[in-house]
Scaffold this active site. Structure first.
Site, mmCIF file in Angstrom:
data_model
loop_
_atom_site.group_PDB
_atom_site.id
_atom_site.type_symbol
_atom_site.label_atom_id
_atom_site.label_comp_id
_atom_site.label_asym_id
_atom_site.label_seq_id
_atom_site.Cartn_x
_atom_site.Cartn_y
_atom_site.Cartn_z
ATOM 1 N N HIS A 217 0.716 -1.444 -0.332
ATOM 2 C CA HIS A 217 -0.134 0.068 0.034
ATOM 3 C C HIS A 217 0.666 1.199 0.042
ATOM 4 O O HIS A 217 0.334 2.639 -0.398
ATOM 5 C CB HIS A 217 -0.983 0.618 1.173
ATOM 6 C CG HIS A 217 -2.092 -1.077 1.243
ATOM 7 N ND1 HIS A 217 -1.946 -2.174 1.425
ATOM 8 C CD2 HIS A 217 -3.221 -0.699 0.609
ATOM 9 C CE1 HIS A 217 -3.055 -3.108 1.614
ATOM 10 N NE2 HIS A 217 -4.181 -2.578 1.049
ATOM 11 N N HIS B 18 -3.011 -5.893 -6.432
ATOM 12 C CA HIS B 18 -3.317 -7.183 -5.027
ATOM 13 C C HIS B 18 -4.267 -7.509 -4.787
ATOM 14 O O HIS B 18 -5.371 -7.340 -5.079
ATOM 15 C CB HIS B 18 -2.363 -7.047 -3.663
ATOM 16 C CG HIS B 18 -3.045 -5.785 -2.405
ATOM 17 N ND1 HIS B 18 -2.745 -4.743 -3.109
ATOM 18 C CD2 HIS B 18 -4.251 -6.209 -1.971
ATOM 19 C CE1 HIS B 18 -2.881 -3.679 -2.317
ATOM 20 N NE2 HIS B 18 -4.064 -3.909 -1.835
ATOM 21 N N HIS C 236 -8.443 -8.869 2.667
ATOM 22 C CA HIS C 236 -7.275 -9.381 1.298
ATOM 23 C C HIS C 236 -7.623 -10.848 2.389
ATOM 24 O O HIS C 236 -7.919 -11.259 2.705
ATOM 25 C CB HIS C 236 -6.197 -9.088 1.613
ATOM 26 C CG HIS C 236 -6.294 -7.295 1.673
ATOM 27 N ND1 HIS C 236 -6.410 -6.520 3.014
ATOM 28 C CD2 HIS C 236 -5.572 -6.853 1.165
ATOM 29 C CE1 HIS C 236 -5.720 -5.449 2.973
ATOM 30 N NE2 HIS C 236 -5.942 -5.318 1.161
ATOM 31 N N GLU D 229 -14.443 -9.476 11.765
ATOM 32 C CA GLU D 229 -14.628 -8.317 12.648
ATOM 33 C C GLU D 229 -16.128 -8.504 12.401
ATOM 34 O O GLU D 229 -15.588 -7.439 13.426
ATOM 35 C CB GLU D 229 -14.204 -8.171 10.773
ATOM 36 C CG GLU D 229 -12.736 -7.706 10.207
ATOM 37 C CD GLU D 229 -12.943 -6.601 9.191
ATOM 38 O OE1 GLU D 229 -13.965 -5.982 8.699
ATOM 39 O OE2 GLU D 229 -12.006 -6.742 8.243
ATOM 40 N N GLU E 226 -4.181 2.347 -2.587
ATOM 41 C CA GLU E 226 -5.095 1.114 -3.344
ATOM 42 C C GLU E 226 -4.492 1.013 -4.153
ATOM 43 O O GLU E 226 -4.801 1.259 -5.554
ATOM 44 C CB GLU E 226 -6.423 1.187 -2.659
ATOM 45 C CG GLU E 226 -6.553 1.199 -1.624
ATOM 46 C CD GLU E 226 -7.166 -0.018 -0.041
ATOM 47 O OE1 GLU E 226 -6.139 -0.460 -0.490
ATOM 48 O OE2 GLU E 226 -6.937 -0.313 0.433
ATOM 49 N N GLU F 21 -5.922 -2.200 -6.363
ATOM 50 C CA GLU F 21 -6.031 -3.693 -5.544
ATOM 51 C C GLU F 21 -6.980 -4.243 -7.147
ATOM 52 O O GLU F 21 -7.254 -3.970 -7.981
ATOM 53 C CB GLU F 21 -7.324 -3.557 -5.150
ATOM 54 C CG GLU F 21 -6.752 -3.088 -3.057
ATOM 55 C CD GLU F 21 -7.274 -2.563 -2.138
ATOM 56 O OE1 GLU F 21 -7.827 -3.505 -1.586
ATOM 57 O OE2 GLU F 21 -8.511 -3.185 -2.946
#
Length: 229
Positions: free
Chosen positions: A34, A41, A78, A96, A125, A127
């Site tokens: 990052h 990723h 991720h 979470e 980011e 992604e």
């Protein structure tokens, strides 16, 4: 993004690096992926509906290096090496929010967006982000992990789409991008989700989402992939 887990502050596993086609090409520590312009990723955004069909949003913990205190999809995280996006989404929903759900994968979005950290250190980011949907069973009580999630709230999708630019600026870029994937993948939506996401088919929804994305991804570095299968 947070490079520490809740269990004793142990480092998170590396993220999976990918090429332009989303194929795994290696791994990197979470923070490294990052920094600067970011290393592309794998990631995911899970959009969870409550029993009434409202969308559950999560506010990122203030300790997060990227977008602290911003509202995001229900779970954004991720997968680890060898883990499917579906398994990762289910695992992180439990970790979470203490919510055991059955995610359904719709498609993905590639995007890159810079973040201005208060320290002046450059972050981004970058992604290949899968988008998944799930439903909460009636009576489920979410229990956010404060290291990850500062608060949760439910919203009607119609209200979120009609939000002003100022309101959208309190949200993460991945949220409107995830909704755009859902909109383009609507023919793949299981029947149980179609009513809740019907607002994405209404006149004006395309423009509303486009305006939100332009506000949060100003360089326009994004593209939906693997939708309308």
């Amino acid at each position: 993004m947070n490079d520490r887990s809740q269990q004793g502050g142990a480092p998170r596993p590396p993220v999976v690096l990918v090429d332009d086609e989303g194929r795994a090409v290696g791994s990197a520590p979470l923070v490294d992926a990052h920094e600067g312009r970011g290393l592309k990723h794998r990631a995911f955004t899970l959009l969870v509906l409550d029993a009434d069909g409202h969308l559950v949003l999560a506010r990122r913990a203030p300790s997060k290096p990227l977008w602290p205190g911003a509202w995001d999809g229900t779970v954004a995280s991720h997968p680890v090496e060898g883990e499917s996006q579906t398994d990762a989404a289910r695992r992180r929903a439990i970790e979470e929010l203490a919510a055991d759900v059955e995610p359904f994968e719709l498609g993905a979005v590639d995007y890159r967006v810079d973040f201005e950290h208060e320290s002046g250190r450059p972050f981004a980011e970058n992604e290949h982000c899968a988008v998944l949907v799930a439903r909460l069973a009636p009576g489920v009580e979410l229990r956010p992990d404060p290291a990850e999630v500062d608060a949760v709230r439910t919203v009607r999708l119609e209200s979120l789409l009609a939000a002003s630019p100022a309101v959208w600026r309190t949200h993460c870029p991945g949220l409107p991008l995830a909704l755009e994937v859902v909109r383009r993948s609507r023919t793949s939506l299981p029947t149980e989700f179609r009513r809740a996401f019907r607002a994405l088919e209404r006149p004006g929804a395309v423009g509303q989402l486009a305006a939100a994305i332009e506000e949060l991804v100003p360089r326009g570095e994004w593209r939906v992939v693997a939708a309308e299968r």
